[in-house]
Design an enzyme around this catalytic site. Structure first.
Site, PDB file in Angstrom:
ATOM      1  CE1 TYR A 133     -22.210  28.746 -60.043  1.00  3.24           C
ATOM      2  CE2 TYR A 133     -23.763  27.669 -61.521  1.00  3.24           C
ATOM      3  CZ  TYR A 133     -23.510  28.434 -60.400  1.00  3.24           C
ATOM      4  OH  TYR A 133     -24.558  28.897 -59.647  1.00  3.24           O
ATOM      5  CG  LEU A 176     -23.400  44.638 -51.838  1.00  2.00           C
ATOM      6  CD1 LEU A 176     -22.081  45.366 -52.076  1.00  2.00           C
ATOM      7  CD2 LEU A 176     -24.538  45.645 -51.750  1.00  2.00           C
ATOM      8  N   GLY A 177     -25.202  40.625 -53.998  1.00  2.00           N
ATOM      9  CA  GLY A 177     -25.587  39.903 -55.208  1.00  2.00           C
ATOM     10  C   GLY A 177     -27.102  39.761 -55.337  1.00  2.00           C
ATOM     11  CB  ILE A 230     -15.459  41.270 -52.408  1.00  2.00           C
ATOM     12  CG1 ILE A 230     -13.947  41.456 -52.492  1.00  2.00           C
ATOM     13  CG2 ILE A 230     -16.121  41.526 -53.751  1.00  2.00           C
ATOM     14  CD1 ILE A 230     -13.227  40.376 -53.283  1.00  2.00           C
ATOM     15  N   GLY A 241     -21.420  37.648 -49.930  1.00  2.00           N
ATOM     16  CA  GLY A 241     -21.979  37.967 -51.251  1.00  2.00           C
ATOM     17  C   GLY A 241     -23.314  38.688 -51.134  1.00  2.00           C
ATOM     18  CE  LYS A 258     -22.801  27.004 -56.995  1.00  2.00           C
ATOM     19  NZ  LYS A 258     -22.701  27.706 -55.706  1.00  2.00           N
ATOM     20  CG  ASP A 308     -11.270  38.325 -50.664  1.00  2.00           C
ATOM     21  OD1 ASP A 308     -11.904  37.283 -50.955  1.00  2.00           O
ATOM     22  OD2 ASP A 308     -10.177  38.620 -51.185  1.00  2.00           O
TER      23      ASP A 308
HETATM   24  C1  AKB Z   1     -26.432  30.364 -63.755  1.00  2.00           C
HETATM   25  O1  AKB Z   1     -27.073  30.459 -64.807  1.00  2.00           O
HETATM   26  O2  AKB Z   1     -25.197  30.229 -63.710  1.00  2.00           O
HETATM   27  C2  AKB Z   1     -27.184  30.366 -62.455  1.00  2.00           C
HETATM   28  C3  AKB Z   1     -27.505  28.989 -61.983  1.00  2.00           C
HETATM   29  C4  AKB Z   1     -28.562  28.209 -62.649  1.00  2.00           C
HETATM   30  O3  AKB Z   1     -26.889  28.504 -61.076  1.00  2.00           O
HETATM   31  N1  AKB Z   1     -28.381  31.136 -62.578  1.00  2.00           N
END
Ligand code: AKB
Length: 318
Positions: A142, A10-11, A35, A8, A146, A53
């Site tokens: 998300y 280029l992020g 990717i 990742g 995590k 990838d």
């Molecule tokens: C998001 O907002 O999804 C991210 C984070 C806090 O992990 N910046």
């Protein structure tokens, strides 16, 4: 950490970490991967770059072997707002990429870094001074990836002895590369709009406080944690770190100090507001400070001055 492969790259984090590590370790010791390939991007043009990838485990292993790296920095993942729009894709990419990075690290005995996030907390977590160890029941995909990622990294450490390390990043603010798809992105967009039009309509509501950090402090945190004495790391995979906590009005007030005519309005996005409402107001970073000397340099005013200076140049308004 002598020779590093970064996914990742280029992020938002990757592009700045690559630049820093090329300086610290030498260009031949940083293998940037992503990717996609952007022909005019310094990450691609100024050093080693490979298309990868993260779901392609064979290629990941092949590249790590080919360049004989000793460290894996695994950054590729979907952020909160995008992940909430495509939860199945987010699970597949965030967990599939992570297990490949962990397996590559296990097979080649690499040190490994994975960024967790304040998203690993949820509505039942204490919101103020959120402790390092506390309730983690996030209600976003998300956040689920995590928490699962933090646990998986712990597991690979205790079961296989992989030297896994990580932090829970707050919202990150930077001017080089846009974050793309997060809930905290308003705190980057606001600076661009301040310079372009002098006005910003926030998609996050007044009074919503979230933890934030300026990117140089985030890059220092990764480098310092990866170089820290492993013996001292008790909470090795998910250190709470933060530099400041503010709501949109407080950020606008900091911008007004530099640009008195700037105005803030609101056009709240219910989807991203719901995510923000499930996250802490501010987290307690004292374990990171004690165990490996985490010490951010930028507060809201120093960050705002620096952001506006650099963005004016970037946007041709200096
Ligand atoms: C998001 O907002 O999804 C991210 C984070 C806090 O992990 N910046």
């Amino acid at each position: 950490m002598k020779k590093v492969i970064i996914t990742g790259a280029l992020g938002q984090i990757g592009s700045e970490l690559v630049e820093r590590l090329r300086k610290d370790l030498g260009s031949d010791n940083v293998i940037a991967t992503d990717i996609r390939e952007l022909d005019d991007n310094p990450v691609v043009t100024d050093g080693i770059f490979e298309v990868l990838d993260v779901l392609d485990k064979d290629k990941m292993l092949e590249l790590a072997k080919k360049y004989q790296v000793d460290t894996m920095i695994h950054l590729a993942s979907l952020l909160s707002a995008v992940a909430e729009n495509k939860p199945q894709v987010a699970w597949h990419l965030n967990m599939g990429g992570l297990i490949n990075a962990l397996e590559t690290s296990r097979e080649l005995q690499l040190k490994m870094f994975m960024p967790s996030s304040i998203a690993a907390f949820g509505p039942s977590t204490p919101r103020d001074g959120t402790p390092q160890v506390t309730i983690q029941r996030p209600n976003t995909m998300y956040g689920v990836t995590k928490v699962a990622g933090e646990l998986l990294c712990d597991y690979y450490h205790t079961k296989f002895g992989v030297d896994t390390r990580g932090v829970r990043f707050p919202g990150l603010i930077s001017y080089k590369t846009l974050p793309g798809g997060g809930t905290t992105d308003y705190a980057v967009d606001i600076y661009y709009e301040a310079i372009k039009t002098g006005h910003y309509d926030s998609f996050i509501a007044a009074g919503t406080k979230m933890d934030m950090m300026y990117i140089p402090d985030a890059i220092d945190a990764i480098v310092n944690l990866m170089n820290a004495d492993g013996e001292k790391l008790i909470h090795r995979n998910a250190y709470n770190i933060t530099a400041m906590s503010f709501d949109p009005d407080e950020l606008a007030a900091a911008i007004k100090k530099e640009m008195p005519d700037f105005t803030l309005g609101y056009n709240v996005d219910p989807a991203r507001q719901k995510i923000a409402d499930s996250w802490p107001n501010w987290i307690d970073a004292s374990d990171a400070k004690e165990e490996w000397g985490f010490k951010p340099k930028y507060d809201i005013d120093a960050m705002t001055k620096d952001m506006l200076e650099h963005l004016k140049v970037k946007l041709g308004k200096s």
